[in-house]
Design a protein around this motif. Structure first.
Motif, PDB file in Angstrom:
ATOM      1  N   ALA A 109     -36.938  28.015 -49.227  1.00 57.46           N
ATOM      2  CA  ALA A 109     -36.065  28.112 -48.057  1.00 57.46           C
ATOM      3  C   ALA A 109     -36.263  26.877 -47.188  1.00 57.46           C
ATOM      4  N   GLU A 110     -35.152  26.262 -46.798  1.00 61.21           N
ATOM      5  CA  GLU A 110     -35.214  25.073 -45.972  1.00 61.21           C
ATOM      6  C   GLU A 110     -35.259  25.482 -44.514  1.00 61.21           C
ATOM      7  N   THR A 111     -36.125  24.867 -43.771  1.00 63.13           N
ATOM      8  CA  THR A 111     -36.240  25.196 -42.363  1.00 63.13           C
ATOM      9  C   THR A 111     -35.007  24.694 -41.610  1.00 63.13           C
ATOM     10  N   PRO A 112     -34.480  25.481 -40.678  1.00 66.78           N
ATOM     11  CA  PRO A 112     -33.275  25.063 -39.957  1.00 66.78           C
ATOM     12  C   PRO A 112     -33.560  24.063 -38.842  1.00 66.78           C
ATOM     13  N   THR A 113     -34.837  23.724 -38.616  1.00 66.27           N
ATOM     14  CA  THR A 113     -35.191  22.786 -37.556  1.00 66.27           C
ATOM     15  C   THR A 113     -35.819  21.533 -38.141  1.00 66.27           C
ATOM     16  N   GLN A 114     -35.858  20.502 -37.315  1.00 68.16           N
ATOM     17  CA  GLN A 114     -36.467  19.239 -37.724  1.00 68.16           C
ATOM     18  C   GLN A 114     -37.132  18.611 -36.511  1.00 68.16           C
ATOM     19  N   GLN A 115     -38.318  18.042 -36.709  1.00 65.03           N
ATOM     20  CA  GLN A 115     -39.013  17.365 -35.617  1.00 65.03           C
ATOM     21  C   GLN A 115     -38.651  15.885 -35.631  1.00 65.03           C
ATOM     22  N   LEU A 165     -30.547  15.098 -26.072  1.00 67.57           N
ATOM     23  CA  LEU A 165     -30.101  15.082 -27.461  1.00 67.57           C
ATOM     24  C   LEU A 165     -29.206  16.289 -27.666  1.00 67.57           C
ATOM     25  N   SER A 166     -28.059  16.103 -28.324  1.00 69.87           N
ATOM     26  CA  SER A 166     -27.153  17.230 -28.519  1.00 69.87           C
ATOM     27  C   SER A 166     -26.409  17.100 -29.835  1.00 69.87           C
ATOM     28  N   ASN A 167     -26.135  18.250 -30.448  1.00 73.29           N
ATOM     29  CA  ASN A 167     -25.291  18.347 -31.639  1.00 73.29           C
ATOM     30  C   ASN A 167     -24.568  19.688 -31.570  1.00 73.29           C
ATOM     31  N   ALA A 168     -23.897  20.088 -32.637  1.00 77.29           N
ATOM     32  CA  ALA A 168     -23.150  21.342 -32.634  1.00 77.29           C
ATOM     33  C   ALA A 168     -24.052  22.561 -32.514  1.00 77.29           C
ATOM     34  N   ALA A 169     -25.346  22.416 -32.799  1.00 77.89           N
ATOM     35  CA  ALA A 169     -26.273  23.547 -32.768  1.00 77.89           C
ATOM     36  C   ALA A 169     -26.952  23.735 -31.419  1.00 77.89           C
ATOM     37  N   GLY A 170     -26.935  22.723 -30.536  1.00 80.47           N
ATOM     38  CA  GLY A 170     -27.590  22.893 -29.246  1.00 80.47           C
ATOM     39  C   GLY A 170     -27.860  21.586 -28.527  1.00 80.47           C
ATOM     40  N   ARG A 171     -28.680  21.694 -27.432  1.00 74.99           N
ATOM     41  CA  ARG A 171     -29.048  20.544 -26.602  1.00 74.99           C
ATOM     42  C   ARG A 171     -30.546  20.608 -26.315  1.00 74.99           C
ATOM     43  N   TRP A 172     -31.179  19.416 -26.247  1.00 69.18           N
ATOM     44  CA  TRP A 172     -32.610  19.328 -25.990  1.00 69.18           C
ATOM     45  C   TRP A 172     -32.866  18.155 -25.058  1.00 69.18           C
ATOM     46  N   PHE A 173     -33.792  18.311 -24.111  1.00 61.92           N
ATOM     47  CA  PHE A 173     -34.137  17.257 -23.163  1.00 61.92           C
ATOM     48  C   PHE A 173     -35.579  16.830 -23.380  1.00 61.92           C
ATOM     49  N   VAL A 174     -35.814  15.509 -23.394  1.00 63.77           N
ATOM     50  CA  VAL A 174     -37.169  14.969 -23.533  1.00 63.77           C
ATOM     51  C   VAL A 174     -37.341  13.782 -22.599  1.00 63.77           C
ATOM     52  N   VAL A 175     -38.580  13.452 -22.290  1.00 61.19           N
ATOM     53  CA  VAL A 175     -38.931  12.241 -21.562  1.00 61.19           C
ATOM     54  C   VAL A 175     -39.714  11.375 -22.533  1.00 61.19           C
ATOM     55  N   THR A 176     -39.210  10.177 -22.811  1.00 64.12           N
ATOM     56  CA  THR A 176     -39.759   9.326 -23.867  1.00 64.12           C
ATOM     57  C   THR A 176     -41.037   8.621 -23.420  1.00 64.12           C
ATOM     58  N   PRO A 177     -41.852   8.232 -24.386  1.00 67.07           N
ATOM     59  CA  PRO A 177     -41.789   8.562 -25.813  1.00 67.07           C
ATOM     60  C   PRO A 177     -42.145  10.027 -26.023  1.00 67.07           C
ATOM     61  N   ALA A 178     -41.468  10.646 -26.968  1.00 67.74           N
ATOM     62  CA  ALA A 178     -41.665  12.088 -27.134  1.00 67.74           C
ATOM     63  C   ALA A 178     -41.306  12.538 -28.535  1.00 67.74           C
ATOM     64  N   ARG A 179     -41.786  13.727 -28.853  1.00 64.79           N
ATOM     65  CA  ARG A 179     -41.385  14.429 -30.068  1.00 64.79           C
ATOM     66  C   ARG A 179     -40.628  15.665 -29.627  1.00 64.79           C
ATOM     67  N   VAL A 180     -39.575  15.980 -30.365  1.00 64.83           N
ATOM     68  CA  VAL A 180     -38.752  17.129 -30.026  1.00 64.83           C
ATOM     69  C   VAL A 180     -38.323  17.802 -31.318  1.00 64.83           C
ATOM     70  N   THR A 181     -38.232  19.122 -31.291  1.00 66.86           N
ATOM     71  CA  THR A 181     -37.760  19.874 -32.447  1.00 66.86           C
ATOM     72  C   THR A 181     -36.316  20.272 -32.183  1.00 66.86           C
TER      73      THR A 181
END
Length: 156
Positions: free
Chosen positions: A26-32, A51-67
């Motif tokens: 099973a492939e995970t639906p998320t990516q880091q 960061l945004s796509n058809a699946a949602g929106r995410w906010f980060v302060v760089t440098p950062a990692r986000v899922t």
């Protein structure tokens, strides 16, 4: 008698091996993702990015990692920091390796290659680049800011 036992053992071993191939992982639906912002060939820290796509929106302060959730739609990255600059980048989703042996065998056996329907919002089989480097444009100085910073006597 030994021939029947040998055939039964071979059939059992073959069915066990095939069962492992049929269950595709099973492939995970998320990516880091890792996000970096660059201005004048230097990394700028403390830049807010959406960061945004058809699946949602995410906010980060760089440098950062986000899922983020995977999607077949492009990932839009909007970054800005007051007084420093801003940027807008688009990262396209690319297909993961089709020739992944487990996935290829699983698709052939389970669906007999008839997996023709592709959901455009589904993130299966696609991924974004794991490191996103956003090139920023310098902020344009405001006219009022330049006048207030000018040396001289203050007149009321």
């Amino acid at each position: 008698m030994s021939l029947i036992f040998f055939r039964t053992a071979c059939i059992g071993a073959l069915s066990t091996a095939m069962a492992g191939c049929v269950t595709a992982p099973a492939e995970t639906p998320t990516q880091q993702l890792e996000v970096h912002t660059i201005l004048d060939h230097r990394e700028v820290k403390g830049v807010g990015c959406l960061l945004s796509n058809a699946a949602g929106r995410w906010f980060v302060v760089t440098p950062a990692r986000v899922t983020v959730e995977r999607s077949r739609s492009p990932l839009t990255i909007d970054c800005a920091r007051d007084g420093t600059g801003s940027a807008r980048e688009v990262a396209d989703a690319h297909a993961t390796s089709f020739f992944d042996t487990d996935r290829l065998i699983g698709n052939i056996i389970v669906s007999a290659g008839g997996d023709g329907y592709v959901n455009p919002y589904d993130g299966n089989g696609v991924a974004y680049q794991s490191t996103l480097t956003v090139l920023m444009r310098p902020a344009v100085p405001r006219a009022g800011a330049a006048e207030s910073a000018a040396p001289g006597n203050v007149v009321f």
